[in-house]
Scaffold this motif. Structure first.
Motif, short mmCIF file in Angstrom:
data_model
loop_
_atom_site.label_atom_id
_atom_site.label_comp_id
_atom_site.label_asym_id
_atom_site.label_seq_id
_atom_site.Cartn_x
_atom_site.Cartn_y
_atom_site.Cartn_z
N ARG A 1 22.89 48.51 22.11
CA ARG A 1 23.70 49.45 22.88
C ARG A 1 25.03 49.71 22.19
O ARG A 1 25.57 48.83 21.51
N SER A 2 25.51 50.92 22.35
CA SER A 2 26.84 51.29 21.89
C SER A 2 27.57 51.86 23.09
O SER A 2 27.35 53.01 23.47
N ASN A 3 28.42 51.06 23.68
CA ASN A 3 29.14 51.55 24.86
C ASN A 3 30.09 52.68 24.48
O ASN A 3 30.31 53.60 25.28
N ASP A 4 30.64 52.62 23.28
CA ASP A 4 31.53 53.70 22.82
C ASP A 4 30.80 55.03 22.78
O ASP A 4 31.35 56.07 23.14
N LYS A 5 29.56 54.99 22.30
CA LYS A 5 28.77 56.22 22.20
C LYS A 5 27.97 56.50 23.46
O LYS A 5 27.26 57.50 23.52
N LYS A 6 28.07 55.59 24.44
CA LYS A 6 27.34 55.76 25.71
C LYS A 6 25.85 55.93 25.45
O LYS A 6 25.19 56.79 26.06
N THR A 7 25.33 55.13 24.56
CA THR A 7 23.94 55.26 24.16
C THR A 7 23.30 53.88 24.00
O THR A 7 23.94 52.95 23.51
N VAL A 8 22.05 53.79 24.42
CA VAL A 8 21.24 52.59 24.20
C VAL A 8 20.06 53.00 23.33
O VAL A 8 19.46 54.06 23.55
N TYR A 9 19.73 52.17 22.36
CA TYR A 9 18.71 52.50 21.39
C TYR A 9 17.50 51.57 21.52
O TYR A 9 17.64 50.40 21.91
N LEU A 10 16.35 52.11 21.18
CA LEU A 10 15.15 51.29 21.03
C LEU A 10 14.61 51.56 19.63
O LEU A 10 14.10 52.65 19.34
N GLN A 11 14.79 50.59 18.75
CA GLN A 11 14.27 50.70 17.40
C GLN A 11 12.84 50.17 17.39
O GLN A 11 12.61 49.01 17.78
N MET A 12 11.92 50.99 16.94
CA MET A 12 10.51 50.63 16.95
C MET A 12 9.98 50.68 15.53
O MET A 12 9.98 51.75 14.90
N ASN A 13 9.55 49.54 15.02
CA ASN A 13 9.00 49.45 13.68
C ASN A 13 7.54 49.02 13.73
O ASN A 13 7.06 48.53 14.75
N SER A 14 6.85 49.24 12.63
CA SER A 14 5.44 48.85 12.52
C SER A 14 4.65 49.36 13.71
O SER A 14 3.90 48.60 14.35
#
Length: 127
Positions: free
Chosen positions: A72-85
Motif C-alpha cells: 500500500r501507498s497511503n500517499d498515493k491512496k493506492t493498494v497494489y496486488l503484484q501477481m507473478n508466475s
C-alpha cells in the motif's frame, strides 16, 4: 463517500505478471484495511491477500503464496496486488474492498468483514 477503483487487469500468458491497483478516494486511506478478492467463473468469491491499516498482511490462499504480494501507498491512496508466475487458475474478476479499522486491527481476509467494494477488474491467464 468511499470509492474504490480497481484497475490493471488484462489477458496474460501463463507465467506472466500483472500489477493490479486499487485507487481509493473519499476516505483517510491510512485509517482503512484493504483486501483483494477474486471470483472465478462459476465459483464463489474468495479472499486473496489483505492488508491492515498498520501494514500487516495475510495471504488467504495457499495457491498464491510466494507468487502474489500486497502493498500500500497511503500517499498515493493506492493498494497494489503484484501477481507473478500467473496460472490459468488465477483467472477471474479481482475486487478490492475496504474497511475502516482501529490501529491495532489484525489483517482479515473475509468478504463479510469489508463493507466497501470496488467494481472489479478482469484477469485472464491463457496461452
Amino acid at each position: 463517500q468511499v470509492q474504490l477503483v480497481a484497475s490493471g487487469g488484462n489477458l496474460v500468458q501463463p507465467g506472466g505478471s500483472l500489477r493490479l491497483s486499487c485507487a481509493l478516494s473519499g476516505i483517510r486511506v491510512d485509517y482503512y484495511g484493504i483486501g483483494w478478492f477474486r471470483q472465478a467463473p462459476g465459483k464463489e468469491r474468495e479472499g486473496v491477500l489483505c492488508i491492515s491499516r498498520s501494514g500487516g498482511t495475510i495471504d488467504n490462499l495457499d495457491s498464491v503464496k510466494g507468487r502474489f504480494t500486497i502493498s500500500r501507498s497511503n500517499d498515493k491512496k493506492t493498494v497494489y496486488l503484484q501477481m507473478n508466475s500467473l496460472k490459468p487458475e488465477d483467472t477471474g474478476v479481482y475486487y478490492c474492498a475496504a474497511k475502516r479499522e482501529i490501529l491495532s486491527a489484525v489483517p482479515t481476509c473475509a468478504s463479510w468483514y469489508y463493507p466497501h467494494w470496488g467494481q472489479g477488474t478482469q484477469v485472464a491467464v491463457s496461452s
